[in-house]
Design a protein around this motif. Structure first.
Motif, PDB file in Angstrom:
ATOM      1  N   LYS A 205       2.394   4.794   0.797  1.00 51.15           N
ATOM      2  CA  LYS A 205       2.362   5.591   2.023  1.00 51.15           C
ATOM      3  C   LYS A 205       1.518   6.836   1.807  1.00 51.15           C
ATOM      4  O   LYS A 205       1.526   7.426   0.735  1.00 51.15           O
ATOM      5  CB  LYS A 205       3.776   6.032   2.410  1.00 51.15           C
ATOM      6  N   SER A 206       0.820   7.231   2.850  1.00 50.10           N
ATOM      7  CA  SER A 206       0.048   8.465   2.777  1.00 50.10           C
ATOM      8  C   SER A 206       1.016   9.645   2.781  1.00 50.10           C
ATOM      9  O   SER A 206       2.186   9.506   3.148  1.00 50.10           O
ATOM     10  CB  SER A 206      -0.911   8.569   3.962  1.00 50.10           C
TER      11      SER A 206
ATOM     12  N   GLY B 255       8.176  10.707   7.802  1.00 50.44           N
ATOM     13  CA  GLY B 255       9.396   9.950   7.541  1.00 50.44           C
ATOM     14  C   GLY B 255      10.503  10.756   6.893  1.00 50.44           C
ATOM     15  O   GLY B 255      11.612  10.262   6.719  1.00 50.44           O
TER      16      GLY B 255
ATOM     17  N   GLU C 211       2.379  10.092   6.241  1.00 53.05           N
ATOM     18  CA  GLU C 211       3.452   9.139   6.547  1.00 53.05           C
ATOM     19  C   GLU C 211       4.755   9.549   5.878  1.00 53.05           C
ATOM     20  O   GLU C 211       5.825   9.450   6.476  1.00 53.05           O
ATOM     21  CB  GLU C 211       3.051   7.731   6.113  1.00 53.05           C
ATOM     22  N   GLN C 212       4.657  10.010   4.648  1.00 57.79           N
ATOM     23  CA  GLN C 212       5.859  10.448   3.930  1.00 57.79           C
ATOM     24  C   GLN C 212       6.485  11.658   4.609  1.00 57.79           C
ATOM     25  O   GLN C 212       7.700  11.732   4.762  1.00 57.79           O
ATOM     26  CB  GLN C 212       5.523  10.754   2.474  1.00 57.79           C
TER      27      GLN C 212
ATOM     28  N   LYS D 252       0.857  -1.184   0.000  1.00 62.16           N
ATOM     29  CA  LYS D 252       0.000   0.000   0.000  1.00 62.16           C
ATOM     30  C   LYS D 252       0.891   1.232   0.000  1.00 62.16           C
ATOM     31  O   LYS D 252       1.840   1.321   0.779  1.00 62.16           O
ATOM     32  CB  LYS D 252      -0.882  -0.015   1.247  1.00 62.16           C
TER      33      LYS D 252
END
Length: 108
Positions: free
Chosen positions: A12-13, A20, A16-17, A10
């Motif tokens: 990454k949203s 990170g 989330e990116q 899936k």
């Protein structure tokens, strides 16, 4: 899936990116992005149900939040850049220095 290729991971949203990344992202920006993604999903649900006006409303709200997050991120980027003097305050590149004085280093 049995017998088929393994399912792709899936994606990454955006939140989330951002979390990170090596940049320090303000919580307000993360909140805008998270809300924008939620509005996009709601818009997609309306779109699939042929509720186009409702979908447009969700997308427009999400876009407004995404644009705000982009403005905030652009400001972070500007603050992170080293200061460079304005072009008029910098010395011209070596190859142009003679031209600036009305002379040329090229010989005919």
């Amino acid at each position: 899936a049995m017998g088929g290729a393994p399912a792709a991971p899936k994606p990454k949203s955006a939140v989330e990116q951002l979390k990170g990344s090596s940049m320090v992202i303000d919580e307000e920006v993360l909140s805008h992005v998270e809300r924008a993604e939620a509005l996009k999903l709601k818009g997609n649900t309306h779109f699939k149900a042929a509720e186009y006006e409702a979908a447009i409303g969700e997308y427009e709200q999400g876009c407004a939040l995404a644009e705000e997050a982009i403005r905030e991120l652009s400001g972070v980027d500007e603050k992170a850049r080293p200061h460079r003097p304005a072009a008029r305050d910098r010395a011209p590149p070596r190859c142009f220095r003679g031209l600036a004085r009305g002379t040329s280093s090229h010989r005919a």
